[in-house]
Design an enzyme around this catalytic site. Structure first.
Site, short mmCIF file in Angstrom:
data_model
loop_
_atom_site.label_atom_id
_atom_site.label_comp_id
_atom_site.label_asym_id
_atom_site.label_seq_id
_atom_site.Cartn_x
_atom_site.Cartn_y
_atom_site.Cartn_z
N LEU A 66 -2.19 -27.60 29.91
CA LEU A 66 -1.67 -28.41 28.81
C LEU A 66 -1.72 -27.67 27.48
CD1 LEU A 66 -3.28 -31.84 29.79
CD2 LEU A 66 -0.94 -31.05 30.20
N ASP A 67 -2.65 -26.72 27.35
CA ASP A 67 -2.73 -25.91 26.14
C ASP A 67 -2.39 -24.47 26.50
OD1 ASP A 67 -3.11 -25.13 23.55
OD2 ASP A 67 -5.29 -25.21 23.60
N PHE A 68 -1.12 -24.25 26.79
CA PHE A 68 -0.63 -22.95 27.29
C PHE A 68 -0.22 -22.10 26.09
CE2 PHE A 68 1.67 -19.76 29.38
CZ PHE A 68 1.63 -19.90 30.75
N GLN A 72 -5.50 -18.77 24.90
CA GLN A 72 -6.18 -19.22 26.12
C GLN A 72 -6.25 -18.12 27.18
OE1 GLN A 72 -7.56 -21.73 25.23
NE2 GLN A 72 -6.43 -23.63 25.34
#
Length: 276
Positions: A66-68, A72
């Site tokens: 979801l936090d691509f 990350q």
């Protein structure tokens, strides 16, 4: 990510805590990546393709990040690896109609089909794919790519940027051993004199991108491509074939601005431009 160990802790102070020990990676800095050679960036994109395929077919099912975003990920030995899994999810969005399967991004939006089971088809997979396009492929693949590969790379970038045309498990597969190393060069106009077992220690000039920060060290498929590169630089008067190769098997070559001082070296071959 390579997992070296983990520790589960359950106490009154810290309930349900899992601590993991993983391999050490370098933070991903996009500006620095754009200054590296195309082959290094190609390798990162190839590792990202493998990650996308794994996320779509993991033992838990299709996993979405979801936090691509670049922050990350880390680089380990030239490979891209995800380091933050806090925002990973295996839940496919529920729906009653196609309008419920709406994916919104800053540049464009997509509507996916709603399955008979009431789930948005491949939403996890396609969210990962489009994020890979907008954060990685669109910057790292086309920039300073070999001219012979640009049509293929355009197809890859366009396919990942248009999720409506990307079916399940159809990931871009940049070629490594075939088209990437294919000979595709123009005929050389200048003539070069071959000097075996010889090296030019000095006479360096800087070029970009280069594997050497104080000289012009590039990878080539063969001598013909080295000649083409040397002809494209006005200051290039010679080049030296080394016995070193990149991860794809391409040979590293030093390009020189003169050939006044040639020294013997059994592991190198020098080519000197013949002037009229």
């Amino acid at each position: 990510f390579q997992l070296y160990g983990y520790c589960y802790q359950d106490s009154n102070d810290i309930p349900d805590t899992l601590t993991t020990i993983t391999e050490l990676g370098s933070p991903l800095e996009m500006i620095q990546l754009l200054q590296t050679s195309w082959e290094d960036r190609f390798r990162i994109c190839l590792s990202l393709v493998r990650l996308l395929h794994y996320l779509a077919h993991s033992p838990l099912g299709s996993v979405t990040l979801l936090d691509f975003r670049p922050r990350q990920f880390v680089i380990v030995d030239g490979e891209l690896k995800v380091t933050d899994l806090d925002d990973a999810s295996i839940e496919e969005s529920s729906c009653t109609s196609n309008s419920d399967c709406f994916m919104e991004f800053p540049a464009r939006n997509f509507t996916l089909p709603c399955s008979v089971e009431g789930r948005c088809q491949s939403m996890n997979e396609k969210r990962n794919l489009y994020n890979a396009y907008r954060f990685f492929f669109t910057y790292l693949l086309p920039h300073s790519a070999p001219s012979s590969l640009r049509p293929l790379l355009d197809k890859i970038v366009n396919a990942t940027g248009n999720c409506n045309k990307c079916g399940n498990a159809k990931y871009p597969s940049p070629p490594v051993n075939s088209e990437f190393t294919q000979k595709c060069v123009k005929s050389a106009n200048a003539k070069y004199r071959r000097v075996p077992e010889a090296f030019i220690p000095d006479e360096n000039y800087r070029c970009w991108p280069s594997y050497h920060h104080k000289g012009c060290l590039l990878s080539v498929f063969d001598v013909s491509e080295a000649i083409e590169i040397c002809d494209s630089y006005s200051q290039c008067k010679a080049f030296v074939l080394t016995n070193q190769t990149t991860w794809t098997g391409r040979q590293l070559v030093f390009f020189k601005m003169a050939s006044n001082h040639i020294m013997p070296d059994p592991n190198k071959i020098t080519y000197v431009k013949v002037t009229d």
